[in-house]
Design a protein around this motif. Structure first.
Motif, PDB file in Angstrom:
ATOM      1  N   LEU A 105       7.285   3.427 -13.207  1.00  0.00           N
ATOM      2  CA  LEU A 105       7.081   3.800 -14.191  1.00  0.00           C
ATOM      3  C   LEU A 105       6.588   5.545 -14.500  1.00  0.00           C
ATOM      4  O   LEU A 105       5.366   5.308 -13.664  1.00  0.00           O
ATOM      5  CB  LEU A 105       6.230   2.509 -15.235  1.00  0.00           C
ATOM      6  CG  LEU A 105       5.925   3.116 -16.039  1.00  0.00           C
ATOM      7  CD1 LEU A 105       7.499   3.573 -17.331  1.00  0.00           C
ATOM      8  CD2 LEU A 105       5.515   2.227 -17.365  1.00  0.00           C
ATOM      9  N   GLY A 141      16.622  -0.018 -26.581  1.00  0.00           N
ATOM     10  CA  GLY A 141      15.010  -0.305 -26.234  1.00  0.00           C
ATOM     11  C   GLY A 141      14.798  -1.214 -26.355  1.00  0.00           C
ATOM     12  O   GLY A 141      13.902  -1.864 -26.093  1.00  0.00           O
ATOM     13  N   ASP A 144      16.355  -3.709 -24.372  1.00  0.00           N
ATOM     14  CA  ASP A 144      14.861  -4.101 -22.734  1.00  0.00           C
ATOM     15  C   ASP A 144      14.273  -4.535 -22.172  1.00  0.00           C
ATOM     16  O   ASP A 144      13.126  -4.825 -23.195  1.00  0.00           O
ATOM     17  CB  ASP A 144      14.913  -2.221 -22.190  1.00  0.00           C
ATOM     18  CG  ASP A 144      14.882  -2.128 -21.057  1.00  0.00           C
ATOM     19  OD1 ASP A 144      15.329  -1.072 -20.176  1.00  0.00           O
ATOM     20  OD2 ASP A 144      13.688  -2.209 -20.652  1.00  0.00           O
ATOM     21  N   THR A 147      10.792  -3.147 -22.728  1.00  0.00           N
ATOM     22  CA  THR A 147      10.068  -3.042 -24.098  1.00  0.00           C
ATOM     23  C   THR A 147      10.850  -3.650 -25.374  1.00  0.00           C
ATOM     24  O   THR A 147      10.769  -3.762 -26.578  1.00  0.00           O
ATOM     25  CB  THR A 147      10.992  -1.560 -24.927  1.00  0.00           C
ATOM     26  OG1 THR A 147      11.964  -1.424 -24.446  1.00  0.00           O
ATOM     27  CG2 THR A 147      10.541   0.040 -24.259  1.00  0.00           C
ATOM     28  N   LEU A 174      15.782   5.068 -24.489  1.00  0.00           N
ATOM     29  CA  LEU A 174      15.668   3.544 -24.842  1.00  0.00           C
ATOM     30  C   LEU A 174      14.397   3.993 -26.078  1.00  0.00           C
ATOM     31  O   LEU A 174      14.330   2.979 -27.334  1.00  0.00           O
ATOM     32  CB  LEU A 174      14.536   3.224 -23.784  1.00  0.00           C
ATOM     33  CG  LEU A 174      15.162   2.296 -22.636  1.00  0.00           C
ATOM     34  CD1 LEU A 174      14.159   2.330 -21.733  1.00  0.00           C
ATOM     35  CD2 LEU A 174      16.648   1.666 -22.851  1.00  0.00           C
ATOM     36  N   MET A 184      11.359   8.152 -24.467  1.00  0.00           N
ATOM     37  CA  MET A 184      11.295   7.170 -23.023  1.00  0.00           C
ATOM     38  C   MET A 184      12.613   6.822 -22.363  1.00  0.00           C
ATOM     39  O   MET A 184      13.911   6.552 -23.891  1.00  0.00           O
ATOM     40  CB  MET A 184      10.893   5.566 -23.892  1.00  0.00           C
ATOM     41  CG  MET A 184      10.726   4.717 -22.388  1.00  0.00           C
ATOM     42  SD  MET A 184       9.635   3.735 -23.034  1.00  0.00           S
ATOM     43  CE  MET A 184      10.245   1.968 -21.282  1.00  0.00           C
ATOM     44  N   ARG A 186      15.294   5.358 -18.888  1.00  0.00           N
ATOM     45  CA  ARG A 186      15.864   4.522 -17.884  1.00  0.00           C
ATOM     46  C   ARG A 186      16.673   5.278 -16.860  1.00  0.00           C
ATOM     47  O   ARG A 186      17.821   5.507 -18.059  1.00  0.00           O
ATOM     48  CB  ARG A 186      15.392   3.202 -18.073  1.00  0.00           C
ATOM     49  CG  ARG A 186      16.224   2.083 -17.113  1.00  0.00           C
ATOM     50  CD  ARG A 186      16.450   0.315 -17.728  1.00  0.00           C
ATOM     51  NE  ARG A 186      17.874   0.767 -17.940  1.00  0.00           N
ATOM     52  CZ  ARG A 186      17.997  -0.341 -18.671  1.00  0.00           C
ATOM     53  NH1 ARG A 186      17.603   0.275 -19.617  1.00  0.00           N
ATOM     54  NH2 ARG A 186      19.984  -0.083 -18.717  1.00  0.00           N
ATOM     55  N   TYR A 192      11.692   4.306 -15.156  1.00  0.00           N
ATOM     56  CA  TYR A 192      11.541   3.883 -16.351  1.00  0.00           C
ATOM     57  C   TYR A 192      10.813   5.962 -16.384  1.00  0.00           C
ATOM     58  O   TYR A 192       9.464   5.922 -15.342  1.00  0.00           O
ATOM     59  CB  TYR A 192      10.556   3.150 -17.227  1.00  0.00           C
ATOM     60  CG  TYR A 192      11.931   1.805 -17.757  1.00  0.00           C
ATOM     61  CD1 TYR A 192      12.647   1.736 -18.622  1.00  0.00           C
ATOM     62  CD2 TYR A 192      11.583   1.037 -16.122  1.00  0.00           C
ATOM     63  CE1 TYR A 192      12.513   0.327 -18.546  1.00  0.00           C
ATOM     64  CE2 TYR A 192      12.194  -0.573 -16.120  1.00  0.00           C
ATOM     65  CZ  TYR A 192      12.861  -0.607 -18.004  1.00  0.00           C
ATOM     66  OH  TYR A 192      13.888  -1.969 -17.728  1.00  0.00           O
ATOM     67  N   THR A 194       8.115   7.871 -19.684  1.00  0.00           N
ATOM     68  CA  THR A 194       8.084   7.530 -20.915  1.00  0.00           C
ATOM     69  C   THR A 194       7.413   9.479 -21.323  1.00  0.00           C
ATOM     70  O   THR A 194       6.469   9.802 -20.129  1.00  0.00           O
ATOM     71  CB  THR A 194       6.964   6.956 -20.850  1.00  0.00           C
ATOM     72  OG1 THR A 194       5.131   7.191 -20.604  1.00  0.00           O
ATOM     73  CG2 THR A 194       7.146   5.530 -21.209  1.00  0.00           C
TER      74      THR A 194
END
Length: 251
Positions: A105, A141, A144, A147, A174, A184, A186, A192, A194
């Motif tokens: 992430l 999103g 997912d 999230t 997302l 964001m 993936r 991931y 952001t």
């Protein structure tokens, strides 16, 4: 779930690049707070100080990347030797992460590192001043696991000079915002990034505003306006991502 209830004992790794001790230490403290991890399970590596050590993806639960003063889209001649080293090390790690679909992430700088790996266009088209923006989940999103359960639209802290201007089809979008379409995304199932900062609270972003006042994020006469901009709306939802990431991948 408390930190003592998390399964396994493998640490997470936080890759950081902030040279200033104040913002760097506060960033680490914020990641500790919002992941719920104790220090022994969140190993920080300050890449601006030392080369990246060998990271055995089988020996860690996952990799987190904090924000950075580095911009992937800067011309090569403007990049310091440290930035060039960090980018080379990150490129090698990200290639392995993506190949193995390992838990990852990246917050803000993660977009630059993953975007570079994807050969996505990264430029200033969708740069955002330091502020609070409204971010909306896409259909993907909302479904997912990282999230799911978050509000369909939520406030988030941003502040970046570059962004992905077109997401390749190999990535799944997302979240988006009116001022930055790729907030964001993936790759695979577990990687991931952001553009917004899930680790920040008001005190944290105020620290960064003062620390980076001369870095071109806002004008010399815009300090008070910038401080007001980050207080215009409460920001509470994004930090859930960090806790969910840890609960999902701790082993």
């Amino acid at each position: 779930m408390s930190s003592t209830d998390l399964p396994g004992d493998r640490p997470f790794v936080l890759l950081a690049t902030r040279a200033e001790d104040g913002p760097a230490d506060e960033e680490y403290a914020l990641f500790l707070r919002y992941t719920g991890l104790p220090p022994e399970r969140l190993r920080r590596v300050r890449l601006e100080r030392e080369p990246m050590p060998a990271i055995d993806l089988d020996a860690v639960s996952g990799v987190l990347v904090g924000g950075s003063p580095f911009n992937a889209s800067d011309p090569l001649e403007r990049k310091s030797a440290v930035q060039r080293r960090v980018e080379a090390e990150m490129a090698q790690l990200v290639a392995e992460v993506v190949e193995r679909d390992a838990p990852f992430l990246g917050a803000c700088y993660g977009v630059g590192t993953l975007g570079t790996h994807l050969d996505a266009p990264i430029d200033g088209t969708y740069a955002e001043p330091i502020s609070v923006v409204e971010v909306s989940l896409t259909d993907a999103g909302r479904d997912d696991p990282l999230t799911a359960g978050m509000p369909a639209t939520f406030s988030a802290f941003v502040g970046h000079k570059e962004a992905i201007s077109a997401l390749p089809p190999s990535a799944t979008l997302l979240a988006s915002s009116p001022t930055c379409p790729v907030q964001m995304f993936r790759l695979g199932r577990n990687v991931y990034a952001t553009q917004f900062h899930p680790e920040l609270d008001v005190d944290g972003i105020v620290t960064r505003i003062h620390a980076y006042a001369g870095y071109g994020y806002f004008g010399a006469d815009e300090l008070d306006l910038t401080l007001a901009a980050v207080r215009r709306a409460p920001v509470t939802a994004p930090s859930r991502l960090l806790r969910t990431f840890v609960e999902r991948y701790a082993r």
